[in-house]
Write an enzyme that holds these catalytic residues in place. Structure first.
Site, PDB file in Angstrom:
ATOM      1  N   HIS A  31       0.811  -1.209   0.000  1.00  9.84           N
ATOM      2  CA  HIS A  31       0.000   0.000   0.000  1.00  9.84           C
ATOM      3  C   HIS A  31       0.848   1.264   0.000  1.00  9.84           C
ATOM      4  O   HIS A  31       2.029   1.255   0.325  1.00  9.84           O
ATOM      5  CB  HIS A  31      -0.949   0.009   1.206  1.00  9.84           C
ATOM      6  CG  HIS A  31      -0.268  -0.164   2.537  1.00  9.84           C
ATOM      7  ND1 HIS A  31       0.336  -1.324   2.929  1.00  9.84           N
ATOM      8  CD2 HIS A  31      -0.124   0.683   3.583  1.00  9.84           C
ATOM      9  CE1 HIS A  31       0.837  -1.211   4.145  1.00  9.84           C
ATOM     10  NE2 HIS A  31       0.565   0.014   4.550  1.00  9.84           N
ATOM     11  N   GLU A  46       3.844   6.817   8.445  1.00 13.51           N
ATOM     12  CA  GLU A  46       3.861   5.817   9.507  1.00 13.51           C
ATOM     13  C   GLU A  46       5.269   5.620  10.075  1.00 13.51           C
ATOM     14  O   GLU A  46       6.192   5.280   9.340  1.00 13.51           O
ATOM     15  CB  GLU A  46       3.362   4.467   8.979  1.00 13.51           C
ATOM     16  CG  GLU A  46       1.988   4.503   8.352  1.00 13.51           C
ATOM     17  CD  GLU A  46       1.631   3.201   7.659  1.00 13.51           C
ATOM     18  OE1 GLU A  46       2.507   2.310   7.562  1.00 13.51           O
ATOM     19  OE2 GLU A  46       0.489   3.063   7.197  1.00 13.51           O
ATOM     20  N   HIS A  55       7.685   4.767   6.929  1.00 16.23           N
ATOM     21  CA  HIS A  55       7.080   4.750   5.605  1.00 16.23           C
ATOM     22  C   HIS A  55       6.293   6.052   5.471  1.00 16.23           C
ATOM     23  O   HIS A  55       5.185   6.175   6.005  1.00 16.23           O
ATOM     24  CB  HIS A  55       6.183   3.520   5.432  1.00 16.23           C
ATOM     25  CG  HIS A  55       6.911   2.237   5.683  1.00 16.23           C
ATOM     26  ND1 HIS A  55       6.583   1.374   6.711  1.00 16.23           N
ATOM     27  CD2 HIS A  55       7.970   1.694   5.051  1.00 16.23           C
ATOM     28  CE1 HIS A  55       7.406   0.334   6.692  1.00 16.23           C
ATOM     29  NE2 HIS A  55       8.256   0.506   5.694  1.00 16.23           N
ATOM     30  N   TYR A  81       6.785  -9.313  14.168  1.00 11.54           N
ATOM     31  CA  TYR A  81       5.761  -8.642  13.373  1.00 11.54           C
ATOM     32  C   TYR A  81       5.476  -9.489  12.147  1.00 11.54           C
ATOM     33  O   TYR A  81       6.388  -9.870  11.414  1.00 11.54           O
ATOM     34  CB  TYR A  81       6.221  -7.246  12.983  1.00 11.54           C
ATOM     35  CG  TYR A  81       5.207  -6.477  12.174  1.00 11.54           C
ATOM     36  CD1 TYR A  81       3.928  -6.258  12.670  1.00 11.54           C
ATOM     37  CD2 TYR A  81       5.526  -5.964  10.923  1.00 11.54           C
ATOM     38  CE1 TYR A  81       2.986  -5.551  11.941  1.00 11.54           C
ATOM     39  CE2 TYR A  81       4.592  -5.253  10.180  1.00 11.54           C
ATOM     40  CZ  TYR A  81       3.323  -5.059  10.696  1.00 11.54           C
ATOM     41  OH  TYR A  81       2.391  -4.362   9.967  1.00 11.54           O
ATOM     42  N   HIS A 114       5.023   0.349   0.507  1.00  8.84           N
ATOM     43  CA  HIS A 114       5.584  -0.585   1.472  1.00  8.84           C
ATOM     44  C   HIS A 114       4.620  -1.738   1.663  1.00  8.84           C
ATOM     45  O   HIS A 114       3.508  -1.738   1.128  1.00  8.84           O
ATOM     46  CB  HIS A 114       5.900   0.102   2.805  1.00  8.84           C
ATOM     47  CG  HIS A 114       4.734   0.797   3.437  1.00  8.84           C
ATOM     48  ND1 HIS A 114       4.190   1.970   2.942  1.00  8.84           N
ATOM     49  CD2 HIS A 114       3.997   0.497   4.533  1.00  8.84           C
ATOM     50  CE1 HIS A 114       3.204   2.367   3.702  1.00  8.84           C
ATOM     51  NE2 HIS A 114       3.037   1.478   4.678  1.00  8.84           N
TER      52      HIS A 114
END
Length: 433
Positions: free
Chosen positions: A334, A340, A364, A349, A370
């Site tokens: 996206h 972010e 990002h 994660y 990313h």
């Protein structure tokens, strides 16, 4: 782990009206500033919003203390190594994803004040917009020192080691997995009961953090106000001189107080430091198909002048069940309007199983592509989509409408992952059938 001091007591509620006294009878009844306050204390008002802010938005507390905070003397400049404030002049922002390995703990004696390092920042503190993301890298308590930040409120996210935060309004004990929110202008001290400690800090220059609206989710879900805990009144016995470090207009200053600043015997109001255990977050997700937007993981939001577009959001990715059918379950590839900054408190994660480590970070920025690395993509597209529990993990995101600017520490401090882009190198072009 338990609180370092199990005798600490708290009051429940975020943005609630609290009333607490360390000595019975210290709070005046019916008047905030009587001609002579009980116990001959000094009334002092701390306003976190403009006086005329709507009642539902107004944040203020009345303190009743042994000596008013105006007794501080003259301030002198304090050395300023790593704690920066926007705007950064002539800063260059690369149009690419960035990632940092876990930030190294100091080898020299370093407390919370000197261990704050700015990683990214945006906006303009003087215009009361934007935020900065810092890490704290410390190995000793703030002995004989205190800190007050007049530029913004501080959201602390411990990653390694517990914090005991003494504030004018009482004491908070915070462990990894919990967060602490300290209002702008409140004096505090950070002690490290576990020794070397590391964590993340959001310095919010905009509207104060609050719980997000729930919209179609309804009246229940995400973070509950009752799970935020404010301290009860507590004050310290007289002691020797205390160095007070003050952040004001982007600069650090220091003065010497003749007494402890933690002398508030009683207080009431709704401007208070709070802590929150992320284990109480009620995660919402899809139970049919498709991966929902990460906004459903918002714990706190600082709104901007554009409805629905935050000055800053605090978002967590806690343990949760994934049950969606025919769905790519990690975050999809996206590009966002919002920028972010992400950190990992513990665990793994799911979109970056190898390269993203606890104590590290990633950036990002707005409209920078990313998403999952090659390993995560292959695993997710070939997995048996049985119900899956993501457990033993806690990641978070500071999200902002404004583009983040990396600092010299971020670019040259030794933690930058120069090979970050390689995690997508194996994603080859696929010809249509």
């Amino acid at each position: 782990m338990t609180d370092p001091d199990p005798t600490l007591r708290y009051q429940s509620g975020f943005g609630n009206e609290h009333a607490t006294e360390a000595i019975a009878g210290a709070l005046p009844r019916g008047r905030n500033s009587p001609q002579r306050a009980p116990l001959d204390l000094y009334p002092e008002l701390v306003s976190g919003t403009a006086f005329t802010a709507p009642r539902a938005e107004n944040r203020r507390s009345w303190l009743y203390r042994r000596q008013p905070s105006v007794v501080a003397g003259r301030f002198a400049p304090y050395r300023q190594d790593g704690w920066l404030t926007p705007p950064l002049r002539e800063a260059v922002v690369p149009p690419e994803p960035m990632r940092w390995h876990p930030f190294a703990l100091p080898t020299e004696p370093t407390d919370f004040v000197d261990g704050l390092k700015t990683v990214v920042l945006n906006g303009d503190a003087e215009a009361q917009t934007g935020m900065a993301a810092h890490v704290y890298l410390a190995n000793r308590s703030m002995d004989g020192r205190a800190l007050v930040n007049a530029d913004g409120e501080l959201l602390l996210v411990p990653q390694q080691g517990r914090l005991v935060i003494t504030t004018e309004l009482g004491v908070l004990a915070v462990r990894p997995g919990e967060i602490a929110l300290l209002p702008r202008g409140l004096v505090f001290r950070v002690d490290l009961p576990d020794g070397p400690s590391r964590g993340y800090v959001c310095e919010n220059y905009g509207a104060h953090f609050r719980l997000p609206e729930l919209g179609p989710i309804g009246s229940n879900g995400l973070a509950n106000a009752r799970d935020f805990l404010a301290p009860v009144a507590a004050f310290e016995a007289p002691q020797g001189e205390v160095e007070l470090v003050k952040k004001f207009a982007g600069r650090l200053w220091r003065t010497t107080l003749k007494r402890t600043p933690f002398d508030v015997v009683a207080w009431h109001g709704n401007l208070a430091p709070v802590k929150y255990d992320t284990a109480h977050f009620m995660a919402i997700g899809s139970i049919s198909f498709d991966h929902p937007d990460p906004s459903i993981f918002t714990v706190l939001t600082s709104p901007s002048d554009t409805p629905g577009t935050a000055n800053a959001d605090f978002v967590i990715f806690p343990p949760r069940w994934l049950v969606m059918e025919d769905t790519f379950r990690p975050p999809w590839y996206h590009r966002n309007l919002m920028s972010e900054f992400m950190g990992l408190v513990y665990g793994e994660y799911d979109a970056k199983p190898e390269g993203f480590k606890p104590g590290g970070a990633s950036l990002h920025n707005g409209m920078v592509p990313h998403g999952p690395d090659g390993e995560a993509f292959e695993k997710a597209t070939g997995a048996d989509l049985a119900p899956q529990k993501l457990d033993g993990t806690l990641a978070f995101m500071f999200e902002s409408r404004l583009r983040f600017v990396p600092t010299p520490f971020a670019l040259n401090g030794g933690a930058l992952d120069e090979a970050y882009a390689d995690c997508w190198a194996g994603l080859s072009a696929r010809a249509p059938l």
